[in-house]
Write an enzyme that holds these catalytic residues in place. Structure first.
Site, PDB file in Angstrom:
ATOM      1  N   ASP A   1       9.432   3.290  -1.104  1.00  0.00           N
ATOM      2  CA  ASP A   1       8.440   3.945  -0.262  1.00  0.00           C
ATOM      3  C   ASP A   1       8.773   3.617   1.198  1.00  0.00           C
ATOM      4  OD1 ASP A   1       4.791   3.743   0.038  1.00  0.00           O
ATOM      5  OD2 ASP A   1       6.333   4.705   1.265  1.00  0.00           O
TER       6      ASP A   1
ATOM      7  N   LYS B   1       4.855   9.900   8.098  1.00  0.00           N
ATOM      8  CA  LYS B   1       4.732   9.395   9.484  1.00  0.00           C
ATOM      9  C   LYS B   1       5.786   9.987  10.436  1.00  0.00           C
ATOM     10  CE  LYS B   1       2.652   5.131   7.732  1.00  0.00           C
ATOM     11  NZ  LYS B   1       1.270   5.075   8.238  1.00  0.00           N
TER      12      LYS B   1
ATOM     13  N   TYR C   1       0.866  -1.189   0.000  1.00  0.00           N
ATOM     14  CA  TYR C   1       0.000   0.000   0.000  1.00  0.00           C
ATOM     15  C   TYR C   1       0.896   1.230   0.000  1.00  0.00           C
ATOM     16  CZ  TYR C   1      -3.448   3.420   1.736  1.00  0.00           C
ATOM     17  OH  TYR C   1      -4.268   4.503   1.888  1.00  0.00           O
TER      18      TYR C   1
HETATM   19  P1  KE4 Z   1      -0.722   8.539   4.321  1.00  0.00           P
HETATM   20  O1  KE4 Z   1      -1.328   9.226   3.118  1.00  0.00           O
HETATM   21  O2  KE4 Z   1      -1.728   7.679   5.071  1.00  0.00           O
HETATM   22  O3  KE4 Z   1       0.028   9.524   5.236  1.00  0.00           O
HETATM   23  O4  KE4 Z   1       0.448   7.559   3.835  1.00  0.00           O
HETATM   24  C1  KE4 Z   1       0.121   6.572   2.879  1.00  0.00           C
HETATM   25  C2  KE4 Z   1       1.150   5.464   2.972  1.00  0.00           C
HETATM   26  C3  KE4 Z   1       2.148   5.393   2.018  1.00  0.00           C
HETATM   27  N1  KE4 Z   1       3.092   4.420   2.060  1.00  0.00           N
HETATM   28  C4  KE4 Z   1       3.092   3.496   3.051  1.00  0.00           C
HETATM   29  C5  KE4 Z   1       4.155   2.445   3.071  1.00  0.00           C
HETATM   30  C6  KE4 Z   1       2.098   3.536   4.068  1.00  0.00           C
HETATM   31  O5  KE4 Z   1       2.116   2.600   5.054  1.00  0.00           O
HETATM   32  C7  KE4 Z   1       1.110   4.526   4.033  1.00  0.00           C
HETATM   33  C8  KE4 Z   1       0.001   4.613   5.071  1.00  0.00           C
HETATM   34  N2  KE4 Z   1      -0.048   3.585   6.034  1.00  0.00           N
HETATM   35  C9  KE4 Z   1      -1.333   3.276   6.599  1.00  0.00           C
HETATM   36  C10 KE4 Z   1      -1.132   2.167   7.629  1.00  0.00           C
HETATM   37  N3  KE4 Z   1      -1.001   0.913   7.021  1.00  0.00           N
HETATM   38  C11 KE4 Z   1      -1.998   4.494   7.192  1.00  0.00           C
HETATM   39  C12 KE4 Z   1      -3.177   4.201   8.076  1.00  0.00           C
HETATM   40  C13 KE4 Z   1      -4.473   4.609   7.443  1.00  0.00           C
HETATM   41  O6  KE4 Z   1      -4.639   4.404   6.223  1.00  0.00           O
HETATM   42  O7  KE4 Z   1      -5.325   5.132   8.208  1.00  0.00           O
END
Ligand code: KE4
Length: 427
Positions: free
Chosen positions: A239, A267, A144
């Site tokens: 990523d 994060k 993801y």
């Molecule tokens: P955000 O847009 O949620 O800040 O980041 C997206 C993203 C991009 N790349 C990786 C490897 C990520 O894990 C994420 C977001 N992680 C999720 C948790 N698995 C965020 C939690 C959520 O979607 O509420």
């Protein structure tokens, strides 16, 4: 004390916000029951609207590596807030966080800050397509990278949890340029390079996948990807939104000794405030507006409060002994859970990547989404609910990572293992 207040708020929230939440994975859909509405958090503890406290292992999905509301971070944010919250103009704070970032990730010669991981990966993809003049991208099933259209194809995390890995609303004409390979399978990547008619702009991988649960790259896999990208003239995008600062101060690329063309961050780099970032080689990054033609922008990019939180967090993470403590706590917890599961006769695979891990309810090791999706999600749901009842707040999905932070004490680890002992009984 029950969770009546959370249930009441959820009832109202569901009328005003889709699913009552602002991010799907928070809705507890995969584990059942109502999500807890949180009122505050401090250190390793999180407190719900009914005043119940829990040992928190979501850590805001990674940012809370120092623990919640670290006093030094909070006081820095308060001071910054007194000077105003957003100017829409450059500040020195962005330069300071950029210096910290480039020092931590020597593969990056330049960085652009944005406000989320999604923005970071979406922009990195556009930059890769603009730089290579190719449209195809390769990602890995179960990984993801946020919810931008090109990346919401066979995605992990909430998309996998809700079983909607291909979201409606993504035009077929765009989705056709996203090719999904199998993680840890170089041949599956080669086959796409060899067959994609439009040519491949980039391969994007999670530094250490956490969004199908934690899955570790096999020896030679990451290096093999880098070599394949060089051979076919594509960019390697790592990523590290989740893995950055979690595996070490410098992310998966330092552990796997690989030099990606572009890196995405999020994060931890925002210390709990909205920050994402993407960066890499100068010749690629200078393609970005205003120095180049690839457009990208953001009202709150480089926001002074978020920059301040990020700077303080990275400064504290560089303190001697930080990662030794993180890994000691993580390993003690994982070894303990493994022993309890074995004693209780429950087949689990515990995958650890630095200070994040996943307990897969699976008889076989998990090396890709093909394996992860065979996990016993019903058993996971029971485990999750029992742990919650015993005061342990875990990510509400089998396909997520558990995050250990600096604020988790030995007593927290002991209490978590006591809860696991009760939760695995008759699971
Ligand atoms: P955000 O847009 O949620 O800040 O980041 C997206 C993203 C991009 N790349 C990786 C490897 C990520 O894990 C994420 C977001 N992680 C999720 C948790 N698995 C965020 C939690 C959520 O979607 O509420």
């Amino acid at each position: 004390m029950g969770t009546k207040k959370s249930a009441q708020i959820m009832k109202k929230a569901q009328k005003l916000i889709p699913g009552g939440v602002n991010s799907p994975v928070r809705a507890f859909k995969a584990v059942g029951g109502n999500p807890l509405f949180i009122s505050k958090a401090r250190g390793s503890k999180i407190f719900d609207a009914d005043g119940n406290s829990y040992i928190d292992y979501i850590g805001s999905w990674g940012p809370a590596i120092l623990g919640h509301a670290h006093p030094k971070v909070i006081s820095a944010i308060k001071k910054a807030a007194d000077k105003g919250t957003s100017f829409g103009a450059p500040t020195e704070l962005e330069v300071i966080l950029a210096e910290h970032t480039l020092k931590a990730f020597p593969s990056m010669e330049m960085v652009r800050f944005v406000s989320s991981g999604t923005e970071a990966t979406m922009s990195a993809l556009r930059l890769a397509r603009g730089y290579t003049k190719r449209d195809g991208i390769i990602k890995f099933e179960g990984c993801y990278h946020g919810h931008s259209d090109s990346l919401l194809v066979k995605a992990g995390s909430g998309a996998a949890t809700l079983g909607v890995p291909d979201s409606p609303g993504v035009p077929a004409d765009l989705a056709k340029h996203t090719y999904n390979a199998t993680f840890n399978d170089l041949d599956s990547v080669k086959a796409i390079f060899e067959s994609a008619p439009e040519g491949i702009a980039c391969v994007i991988m999670e530094g250490a996948p956490g969004n199908m649960g934690v899955v570790l790259p096999k020896d030679g896999f990451v290096q093999g990807l880098k070599e394949m990208c060089e051979k076919y003239g594509a960019l390697l995008i790592m990523d590290e939104v989740m893995s950055g600062f979690r595996l070490c101060y410098g992310g998966a690329q330092k552990i796997y000794n690989v030099d990606p063309d572009l890196t995405c961050l999020g994060k931890v780099i925002g210390g709990g405030l909205p920050v994402g970032g993407f960066g890499g080689k100068r010749k690629i990054m200078e393609m970005l507006a205003p120095s180049g033609p690839v457009y990208q922008a953001g009202t709150l990019s480089g926001n002074p409060l978020a920059m301040t939180a990020g700077i303080e967090t990275l400064k504290l993470l560089q303190k001697k002994g930080t990662y030794e403590k993180l890994f000691k706590s993580t390993n003690k917890l994982c070894e303990g859970i493994k022993a309890i599961a074995a004693r209780r006769g429950v087949p689990v695979q515990v995958a650890v990547a630095g200070s994040m891990f996943t307990v897969f309810f699976n008889e076989r090791p998990v090396a890709s989404w093909l394996d992860a999706k065979t996990s016993d999600t019903a058993r996971f749901g029971k485990y999750f609910s029992r742990m919650l009842k015993n005061g342990i707040y875990l990510p509400p999905s089998q396909f997520e990572a558990v995050f250990v932070g600096m604020a988790h004490t030995n007593e927290d680890i002991e209490k978590t293992l006591e809860a696991a002992e009760k939760s695995f009984k008759g699971l």
